[in-house]
Design an enzyme around this catalytic site. Structure first.
Site, PDB file in Angstrom:
ATOM      1  N   GLU A 158      98.896  92.425  50.987  1.00 59.95           N
ATOM      2  CA  GLU A 158      99.342  92.500  50.121  1.00 59.95           C
ATOM      3  C   GLU A 158      98.499  93.317  49.261  1.00 59.95           C
ATOM      4  O   GLU A 158      98.646  92.962  47.490  1.00 59.95           O
ATOM      5  CB  GLU A 158     100.430  91.381  49.780  1.00 59.95           C
ATOM      6  CG  GLU A 158     101.383  91.382  50.275  1.00 59.95           C
ATOM      7  CD  GLU A 158     102.106  89.692  49.823  1.00 59.95           C
ATOM      8  OE1 GLU A 158     102.056  89.459  48.551  1.00 59.95           O
ATOM      9  OE2 GLU A 158     102.822  89.216  50.813  1.00 59.95           O
ATOM     10  N   ASN A 199      98.630  93.739  56.381  1.00 59.92           N
ATOM     11  CA  ASN A 199      99.836  92.876  56.091  1.00 59.92           C
ATOM     12  C   ASN A 199     100.537  93.422  54.968  1.00 59.92           C
ATOM     13  O   ASN A 199      99.792  92.887  53.871  1.00 59.92           O
ATOM     14  CB  ASN A 199      99.577  91.538  56.779  1.00 59.92           C
ATOM     15  CG  ASN A 199     101.432  91.179  57.478  1.00 59.92           C
ATOM     16  OD1 ASN A 199     101.970  91.368  57.384  1.00 59.92           O
ATOM     17  ND2 ASN A 199     101.435  89.915  56.305  1.00 59.92           N
ATOM     18  N   HIS A 235     111.094  91.147  55.093  1.00 58.62           N
ATOM     19  CA  HIS A 235     111.548  90.195  53.993  1.00 58.62           C
ATOM     20  C   HIS A 235     112.795  91.443  53.794  1.00 58.62           C
ATOM     21  O   HIS A 235     112.711  91.471  52.798  1.00 58.62           O
ATOM     22  CB  HIS A 235     111.149  89.586  53.168  1.00 58.62           C
ATOM     23  CG  HIS A 235     109.836  88.621  53.460  1.00 58.62           C
ATOM     24  ND1 HIS A 235     110.869  87.190  53.965  1.00 58.62           N
ATOM     25  CD2 HIS A 235     108.357  89.251  53.591  1.00 58.62           C
ATOM     26  CE1 HIS A 235     109.474  86.707  54.400  1.00 58.62           C
ATOM     27  NE2 HIS A 235     108.173  87.721  54.225  1.00 58.62           N
ATOM     28  N   GLU A 263     107.000  89.703  59.131  1.00 56.84           N
ATOM     29  CA  GLU A 263     107.959  88.348  58.227  1.00 56.84           C
ATOM     30  C   GLU A 263     108.660  88.390  58.216  1.00 56.84           C
ATOM     31  O   GLU A 263     109.843  88.064  57.249  1.00 56.84           O
ATOM     32  CB  GLU A 263     107.519  87.863  56.747  1.00 56.84           C
ATOM     33  CG  GLU A 263     105.080  88.263  57.153  1.00 56.84           C
ATOM     34  CD  GLU A 263     104.693  87.625  55.912  1.00 56.84           C
ATOM     35  OE1 GLU A 263     106.165  87.319  54.969  1.00 56.84           O
ATOM     36  OE2 GLU A 263     104.068  87.951  56.029  1.00 56.84           O
ATOM     37  N   ASP A 265     113.215  88.323  57.797  1.00 58.38           N
ATOM     38  CA  ASP A 265     114.092  87.885  57.638  1.00 58.38           C
ATOM     39  C   ASP A 265     115.341  89.003  57.046  1.00 58.38           C
ATOM     40  O   ASP A 265     114.809  89.489  56.474  1.00 58.38           O
ATOM     41  CB  ASP A 265     114.110  86.683  56.559  1.00 58.38           C
ATOM     42  CG  ASP A 265     112.738  86.831  55.671  1.00 58.38           C
ATOM     43  OD1 ASP A 265     112.607  85.659  54.715  1.00 58.38           O
ATOM     44  OD2 ASP A 265     113.116  88.086  55.115  1.00 58.38           O
TER      45      ASP A 265
HETATM   46  O1  G3I Z   1     101.307  71.605  49.638  1.00 53.77           O
HETATM   47  C1  G3I Z   1     101.776  71.554  48.407  1.00 53.77           C
HETATM   48  C2  G3I Z   1     102.745  70.272  47.941  1.00 53.77           C
HETATM   49  O2  G3I Z   1     101.184  69.188  48.178  1.00 53.77           O
HETATM   50  C3  G3I Z   1     102.525  70.084  46.415  1.00 53.77           C
HETATM   51  O3  G3I Z   1     103.650  69.145  46.448  1.00 53.77           O
HETATM   52  C4  G3I Z   1     103.735  70.723  46.592  1.00 53.77           C
HETATM   53  C5  G3I Z   1     104.071  70.992  44.435  1.00 53.77           C
HETATM   54  O4  G3I Z   1     103.691  71.958  43.962  1.00 53.77           O
HETATM   55  O5  G3I Z   1     103.373  72.356  46.734  1.00 53.77           O
HETATM   56  C6  G3I Z   1     102.951  72.084  48.340  1.00 53.77           C
HETATM   57  O6  G3I Z   1     102.466  73.730  48.186  1.00 53.77           O
HETATM   58  C7  G3I Z   1     103.218  74.701  48.592  1.00 53.77           C
HETATM   59  C8  G3I Z   1     103.124  75.476  50.340  1.00 53.77           C
HETATM   60  O7  G3I Z   1     103.997  76.499  50.158  1.00 53.77           O
HETATM   61  C9  G3I Z   1     103.580  74.167  50.891  1.00 53.77           C
HETATM   62  O8  G3I Z   1     104.757  74.122  50.646  1.00 53.77           O
HETATM   63  C10 G3I Z   1     103.391  75.629  47.623  1.00 53.77           C
HETATM   64  O9  G3I Z   1     103.129  74.424  46.220  1.00 53.77           O
HETATM   65  C11 G3I Z   1     104.211  76.748  47.909  1.00 53.77           C
HETATM   66  O10 G3I Z   1     103.641  77.818  46.574  1.00 53.77           O
HETATM   67  C12 G3I Z   1     104.174  77.770  49.177  1.00 53.77           C
HETATM   68  O11 G3I Z   1     105.483  78.505  49.761  1.00 53.77           O
HETATM   69  C13 G3I Z   1     104.482  79.461  50.301  1.00 53.77           C
HETATM   70  C14 G3I Z   1     104.444  81.196  49.561  1.00 53.77           C
HETATM   71  O12 G3I Z   1     104.141  81.548  51.074  1.00 53.77           O
HETATM   72  C15 G3I Z   1     102.721  81.197  48.747  1.00 53.77           C
HETATM   73  O13 G3I Z   1     102.255  80.361  50.085  1.00 53.77           O
HETATM   74  C16 G3I Z   1     106.347  79.546  50.948  1.00 53.77           C
HETATM   75  O14 G3I Z   1     105.965  78.406  51.992  1.00 53.77           O
HETATM   76  C17 G3I Z   1     105.826  80.675  52.367  1.00 53.77           C
HETATM   77  O15 G3I Z   1     107.144  80.535  52.739  1.00 53.77           O
HETATM   78  C18 G3I Z   1     105.503  82.020  51.467  1.00 53.77           C
HETATM   79  O16 G3I Z   1     105.198  82.642  52.490  1.00 53.77           O
HETATM   80  C19 G3I Z   1     104.755  84.257  52.180  1.00 53.77           C
HETATM   81  C20 G3I Z   1     104.110  84.877  52.996  1.00 53.77           C
HETATM   82  O17 G3I Z   1     102.599  83.840  53.185  1.00 53.77           O
HETATM   83  C21 G3I Z   1     103.182  86.614  52.269  1.00 53.77           C
HETATM   84  N1  G3I Z   1     104.413  87.669  52.831  1.00 53.77           N
HETATM   85  C22 G3I Z   1     105.700  86.758  52.077  1.00 53.77           C
HETATM   86  C23 G3I Z   1     105.959  84.962  52.538  1.00 53.77           C
HETATM   87  C24 G3I Z   1     106.872  85.071  51.463  1.00 53.77           C
HETATM   88  O18 G3I Z   1     106.959  84.782  49.858  1.00 53.77           O
END
Ligand code: G3I
Length: 351
Positions: A158, A199, A235, A263, A265
């Site tokens: 990105e 990507n 997406h 990715e 969906d």
């Molecule tokens: O693991 C921590 C946990 O310890 C904490 O208590 C909680 C609350 O703050 O956060 C948890 O981490 C979260 C993580 O997902 C694991 O669940 C992050 O806050 C949250 O921001 C993160 O979201 C992910 C997001 O990327 C940002 O990294 C989504 O699951 C994931 O599906 C999403 O995937 C992205 C791709 O990497 C890139 N392309 C877009 C796609 C969708 O946004």
């Protein structure tokens, strides 16, 4: 498939199998796939490692259907490298071990991204040389750790903004616009065999961002920067036009690189309606989009079909619901881990 075409031709010429005057006989569909593992190119899913460890039904769907896995979060910067001198490998190593034991490929996501950065990076106060060392050390430590176990990487994720400019990420700000090229060079030095991808999302929005991404990728390729593939996140949703979805895929292939729908969906609630329910009409529209995407991808040269990866496995674990704070059902498996019409659309797209 050749036998089937030949059979269809015989049926046509002898008039057998006609359903009515002037109607061409529908060629019989080949026997339904036992699972997506049998497809001509790898189907994969971005998986939640906690669910892989804890939920048998989840892991069973992944193992039955997919021969490629991406870590949804476990290989991101914040997950692997929470402090400057600390690397935490356990979740990512679990996934790599699962893949080795189940004859699956691992796609690494992602080395350099403006999201999922630990605070020690976002607050880093070093000069440009220190930032360069930070990026190089992260890339080469991570790629080196997984060398021979991770087949491919989203090296940069990105980097292009919606208006087509290079996103003003911390990497761009501290390392200059050419950080993208150097990230690929550092990754190649750490693993000569891994396939290295750029990507991004939004290829199907229209020409502005798509053209900027293609210009970036073709520019890297023309300079001899070690890039092997282009990842289209896709997406997407049921309102995206077939023309834009097809253009996203075919223009990516015109780079001559590997093409990964990385990715995928297909959301059915693009307007984020709080009270939406999943109707058969929405399922039919979603099935048609999955079929269009898979059909278009399946028509690419076999040498460029790196694979199609859905983001998450079932509607129960989709990121979309949390992101929009709304109901949605974007994946081929429902909340009960059963196949949806969307799955049939994928299979039909493979014919
Ligand atoms: O693991 C921590 C946990 O310890 C904490 O208590 C909680 C609350 O703050 O956060 C948890 O981490 C979260 C993580 O997902 C694991 O669940 C992050 O806050 C949250 O921001 C993160 O979201 C992910 C997001 O990327 C940002 O990294 C989504 O699951 C994931 O599906 C999403 O995937 C992205 C791709 O990497 C890139 N392309 C877009 C796609 C969708 O946004």
């Amino acid at each position: 498939m050749k036998a089937l075409s030949f059979l269809s031709l015989i049926l046509l010429l002898t008039g057998c199998g006609k359903k009515g005057a002037g109607t061409d006989p529908e060629p019989p569909l080949p026997p339904a796939l036992g699972s997506l593992r049998e497809a001509a190119f790898p189907f994969g899913a971005a998986v939640n490692v906690n669910l892989m460890r804890s939920t048998t039904a989840y892991q069973q769907v992944v193992t039955r259907e997919y021969r490629s896995v991406t870590a949804e979060n476990a290989m991101k910067f914040r997950s692997l490298h929470p402090d400057a001198a600390t690397y935490t490998w356990s979740d990512a190593d679990y996934l790599v071990q699962y893949a080795r034991q189940n004859n699956s490929r691992v796609h690494g996501h992602t080395l350099i991204w403006h999201n999922s950065l630990p605070s020690w990076v976002t607050n880093f106060q070093g000069d440009s040389a220190a930032w360069e060392n930070l990026m190089k050390t992260h890339i080469q430590t991570v790629v080196g750790h997984f060398r021979g176990q991770v087949a491919s990487w989203d090296v940069v994720n990105e980097a292009v903004a919606e208006d087509g400019t290079l996103r003003p990420s911390p990497w761009r700000q501290h390392l200059g616009p050419d950080y993208v090229a150097r990230a690929f060079q550092y990754a190649r030095q750490a693993d000569p065999d891994a396939k290295l991808f750029y990507n991004d999302y939004g290829h199907e929005y229209g020409p502005t961002k798509r053209t900027a991404i293609l210009n970036l990728v073709n520019g890297l390729k023309s300079r001899g920067i070690p890039i092997d593939g282009i990842g289209l996140q896709l997406h997407t949703n049921i309102n995206r036009s077939d023309a834009n979805l097809a253009a996203a895929i075919t223009t990516a292939a015109q780079t001559g690189l590997l093409v990964h729908i990385s990715e995928l969906d297909v959301a059915v609630n693009p307007d984020n309606q709080a009270g939406l329910t999943l109707t058969s009409a929405l399922q039919t529209a979603q099935k048609a989009k999955y079929k269009l995407i898979v059909q278009t991808y399946n028509a690419l040269p076999a040498t460029q079909r790196f694979g199609i990866t859905t983001w998450n496995v079932t509607d129960a674990d989709t990121w979309v619901r949390g992101y929009c704070s709304c109901p949605d059902w974007p994946l081929p498996f429902n909340d009960q881990y059963q196949k949806k019409p969307a799955y049939d659309g994928i299979v039909e797209g493979l014919q």
